[in-house]
Design a protein around this motif. Structure first.
Motif, short mmCIF file in Angstrom:
data_model
loop_
_atom_site.label_atom_id
_atom_site.label_comp_id
_atom_site.label_asym_id
_atom_site.label_seq_id
_atom_site.Cartn_x
_atom_site.Cartn_y
_atom_site.Cartn_z
N TYR A 99 -6.48 2.11 -7.02
CA TYR A 99 -6.16 3.50 -6.68
C TYR A 99 -7.33 4.09 -5.93
O TYR A 99 -8.50 3.98 -6.36
N ASP A 100 -7.02 4.68 -4.78
CA ASP A 100 -8.08 5.30 -4.00
C ASP A 100 -8.56 6.57 -4.70
O ASP A 100 -7.83 7.19 -5.48
N ASP A 101 -9.76 6.90 -4.38
CA ASP A 101 -10.36 8.08 -5.00
C ASP A 101 -9.89 9.34 -4.28
O ASP A 101 -10.57 9.87 -3.40
N VAL A 102 -8.66 9.75 -4.68
CA VAL A 102 -8.09 10.99 -4.11
C VAL A 102 -8.03 12.01 -5.26
O VAL A 102 -7.28 11.82 -6.23
N PRO A 103 -8.87 13.04 -5.18
CA PRO A 103 -8.95 13.99 -6.30
C PRO A 103 -7.60 14.58 -6.71
O PRO A 103 -7.34 14.84 -7.88
N ALA B 98 0.85 -1.20 0.00
CA ALA B 98 0.00 0.00 0.00
C ALA B 98 0.89 1.25 0.00
O ALA B 98 1.98 1.25 0.58
N LEU B 99 0.38 2.32 -0.65
CA LEU B 99 1.12 3.57 -0.72
C LEU B 99 0.22 4.67 -0.19
O LEU B 99 -0.95 4.77 -0.62
N LEU B 100 0.75 5.42 0.74
CA LEU B 100 -0.04 6.51 1.29
C LEU B 100 0.79 7.78 1.30
O LEU B 100 2.01 7.75 1.28
N ALA B 101 0.09 8.91 1.35
CA ALA B 101 0.72 10.22 1.38
C ALA B 101 0.23 10.96 2.60
O ALA B 101 -0.93 10.79 3.01
N GLU B 102 1.12 11.76 3.17
CA GLU B 102 0.75 12.53 4.34
C GLU B 102 0.27 13.91 3.92
O GLU B 102 0.91 14.59 3.11
#
Length: 571
Positions: free
Chosen positions: A68-72, A43-47
Motif C-alpha cells: 500500500y502506498d503511503d497515501v494519508p 495496481a490500483l490507483l485513484a484520480e
C-alpha cells in the motif's frame, strides 16, 4: 487474455466498502517487464479532483504480497484480497472519485476504470421556527423545514392536509437553501414557507418531506404534523344573560356576557343599558346586582372599535306585590262585618291561594256577620308559576270575641232516679262556668265539660234532688259575666223534661211579656164578670116591665118596643 470490465461502484458511508478488481489472465508466470522483474502485477490507483493519478495499492501474482502506498487519505483504510477485491473502511465523501485498476504483463498494460458514488441519508425533516399563529388575509411566515447531514443534497416539499403545496404568488411562497459543512461535506437543507391562511385552515395539519437518492433509488422521509392557531376577525357579536334562567325576578344578580366569534375573541366591549346612548366600556362581562323592575328593557353590546357590530337582548325583571287588608292580628266582635281584600300586582298573571289554619279555601273569605268559627289564621299566598322562587304571602290572624251566652237544658233519667242539667255556653275568650244551688249557695264542683269548639262548650251535672231546688249557671270571660237559673223539682214529683232557652239578654223582655200576658188574662176575666152582671141586671129589668105594660104605656109604639125587648130577652 480476458477482457477487463469497467465497474460502477457505490460507496455508502460506513465501516467498510469493497471494490472488486477485475482479474487478469496470462500465458505464464515469471519473466521481465521492462525494468521491473515481476511478470504480472496488479495496481490500483485513484484520480485526484484535478485528474492526476495516485497509486494506492500493488499486488504481485508471484509474491502474493500487497503493498500500500503511503497515501494519508487512505491510511489504514484499504484492504486488497487475493481475488483482487479492494475494501475501503470508514467511507468518506472524499472517496467519491474515479478508481483505475491496472494489470501489467510481459506484453502490455491493461486498465479498467470505475466510478465510486457516496450517499448519506439525511435526518428526518423537522418544522422549526413555527409561527405562534396564522392570520387570515395576511401572508405570514409559517415555519422552516430542516433536514440535516445529507449527501448529496436533497429536495424538500410542503403539504397541507396531505396535499402538495405549490408556489402561488401572494398565497404560497416557498424558498429553498442548502448549506454544506466544510468539514463533513454533508448538506443541511432548509425550506421556508410563507402562507396566507383562511378560516378553512383551522385544525389543518401541515407537514414537509425530504426526498433523497440512495443505492436502491429514491426515498422520502416525512416530518411530524404541525397545526397552527388561525386568527380571524370578529364577524358576529352575541350577548348572553348569565346564569341562564327561564325568568329573572327582582333581587337577582345577572351578568351580561358579550362574545365575538373572532379568534382571538375580543376582550373589551361597550355595554348599553336601556335608554342610554353612551356605552359602558368593560370586559366581556357586565354584572347588575339586585335588579329591580325598572331594569326591564333592551340591553346591547358592541365592539369597541366597530360599534355597528353589536347584539341586543330584551330582559324582563318579574315582580310580584301582595297587599292584604287587614293583616296581622285583628280582634272583632261576633256579628260584626269584616271586609277582607288581597290585592295582587305582578308582571304577569299570578295565582292566588287562600289558606285557613293550613287548609286551602275554595274562595276568598268574606265576613258579613262574624261567627266564632270564623276565627283563625288566614294566609293569602300568590306566585308566578313561570318564575321559580317568586312567591309572596301575608297573614291575618282573626280573633272573634263575644260576651257569654247561656242556654240551660234538663233531662230526667229513664229510671227517674237522677236528672242531668246542662249549661250550654257560647263566648270568646272562653268563659269560665260555675254552678251554684240557690238557697244553699253551695258551689257544685263535680261537673263534666265538653271540648271548647268554635266558641262553644257545655258543662253538665247529674243530681238527685230530694226537694225542689234552683240551679244557677254562671259564665264569665273578660268581657262580661252572665247568669242563668233553672228550677229542678224533687225526683218524687213527676215532671216533663224542660229546656230553658232564655238567655240573659232576653230574660227581662220575657218577664215583661209574662206580666203582660197575665194582665191581659186577668183583664179578660174581669170583663167577662162585668158583662155577666150587666146581662143579669138587664134580664131582671125586662121581666118587671112586661107585667105593667098596659098600665105604664099608653101608645102602640111603646108597647111594640117592649114586646120586642121581651122576645130578645127570652132564651
Amino acid at each position: 487474455m480476458a477482457l477487463l470490465l469497467g465497474l460502477l461502484l457505490v460507496l455508502l458511508l460506513g465501516p467498510w466498502t469493497e471494490l472488486e478488481l477485475p482479474r487478469a489472465g496470462g500465458r505464464g508466470e515469471g519473466g521481465e517487464l521492462g525494468a521491473r522483474t515481476a511478470l504480472r502485477t496488479a495496481a490500483l490507483l485513484a484520480e485526484n479532483p484535478d485528474g492526476s493519478p495516485v497509486f494506492i495499492a500493488f499486488r504481485s501474482s508471484t509474491k502474493k504480497s500487497v503493498q500500500y502506498d503511503d497515501v494519508p487519505e487512505y491510511k489504514d483504510r484499504l484492504s486488497l484480497s487475493e481475488n483482487y477485491t479492494l475494501s475501503i473502511s470508514n467511507a468518506r465523501i472524499s472517496d467519491e472519485k474515479r478508481f483505475v485498476c491496472m494489470l501489467v504483463t510481459e506484453d502490455n498494460v491493461f486498465e479498467a476504470p470505475t466510478v465510486v458514488k457516496v450517499f448519506k441519508q439525511p435526518s428526518k425533516p423537522e418544522i422549526v421556527s413555527k409561527a405562534p399563529f396564522l392570520e387570515t388575509e395576511q401572508l405570514k411566515q409559517l415555519g422552516d423545514c430542516v433536514s440535516k447531514d445529507s449527501y448529496p443534497y436533497s429536495n424538500i416539499t410542503w403539504y397541507k392536509n396531505g396535499r402538495l403545496l405549490q408556489h402561488l404568488e401572494g398565497v404560497v411562497n416557498i424558498s429553498f437553501t442548502k448549506h454544506m459543512d466544510p468539514v463533513t461535506q454533508l448538506y443541511t437543507m432548509t425550506s421556508s414557507l410563507e402562507y396566507k391562511a383562511t378560516k378553512a385552515d383551522i385544525q389543518m395539519p401541515f407537514t414537509c418531506s425530504v426526498t433523497y437518492y440512495g443505492p436502491s433509488g429514491q426515498n422520502t422521509l416525512y416530518s411530524e404534523q404541525a397545526v397552527f392557531d388561525i386568527y380571524y376577525p370578529t364577524e358576529q357579536v352575541t350577548i348572553q344573560v348569565l346564569p341562564p334562567k327561564s325568568a329573572i325576578k327582582e333581587g337577582d344578580n345577572i351578568t351580561l356576557r358579550c362574545l365575538g366569534n373572532g379568534n382571538p375573541p375580543p376582550e373589551e366591549f361597550l355595554f348599553y343599558l336601556p335608554g342610554q346612548t353612551e356605552g359602558i366600556r368593560s370586559s366581556n362581562a357586565y354584572t347588575l346586582t339586585d335588579v329591580r323592575r325598572n331594569a326591564t328593557g333592551d340591553y346591547k353590546c358592541s365592539l369597541v372599535d366597530k360599534k355597528s357590530m353589536n347584539a341586543s337582548t330584551a330582559i324582563t325583571v318579574h315582580y310580584l306585590d301582595l297587599s292584604l287588608n287587614p293583616s296581622g292580628e285583628v280582634t272583632k266582635q261576633i256579628g260584626d262585618a269584616l271586609p277582607v281584600s288581597c290585592t295582587i300586582s305582578a308582571s304577569r298573571n299570578a295565582t292566588v291561594v287562600w289558606m285557613k289554619d293550613n287548609i286551602r279555601l275554595r274562595s276568598s273569605p268574606s265576613f258579613s256577620s262574624l261567627r266564632y268559627q270564623d276565627a283563625g289564621n288566614y294566609v293569602c299566598e300568590t306566585a308566578l308559576q313561570e318564575v321559580e322562587g317568586l312567591k309572596k304571602r301575608q297573614s291575618l290572624t282573626l280573633i272573634v270575641e263575644g260576651k257569654p251566652q247561656i242556654k240551660m237544658t234538663k233531662k230526667t233519667d229513664p229510671s227517674g232516679l237522677s236528672k242531668t242539667i246542662t249549661c250550654h255556653v257560647e263566648g270568646f275568650p272562653k268563659p269560665a262556668i260555675q254552678w251554684t244551688i240557690t238557697g244553699s249557695g253551695s258551689v257544685i264542683n263535680q261537673t263534666e265539660e265538653s271540648p271548647y269548639v268554635n266558641g262553644r262548650y257545655s258543662s253538665k251535672i247529674i243530681i238527685s234532688p230530694e226537694e225542689n231546688v234552683t240551679l244557677t249557671c254562671t259564665a264569665e270571660n273578660q268581657l262580661e259575666k252572665t247568669v242563668n237559673s233553672l228550677n229542678v223539682s224533687a225526683i218524687s214529683i213527676p215532671e216533663h223534661d224542660e229546656t230553658d232557652e232564655i238567655s240573659d239578654e232576653n230574660r227581662e223582655k220575657v218577664n215583661d211579656q209574662a206580666k203582660l200576658i197575665v194582665g191581659i188574662v186577668v183583664g179578660l176575666l174581669l170583663a167577662a164578670l162585668v158583662a155577666g152582671v150587666v146581662y143579669w141586671l138587664y134580664m131582671k129589668k125586662s121581666k118587671s116591665a112586661s107585667k105593667h105594660v098596659n098600665k105604664d104605656l099608653g101608645n102602640l109604639e111603646e108597647n111594640k118596643k117592649l114586646e120586642e125587648n121581651n122576645h130578645k130577652a127570652e132564651p
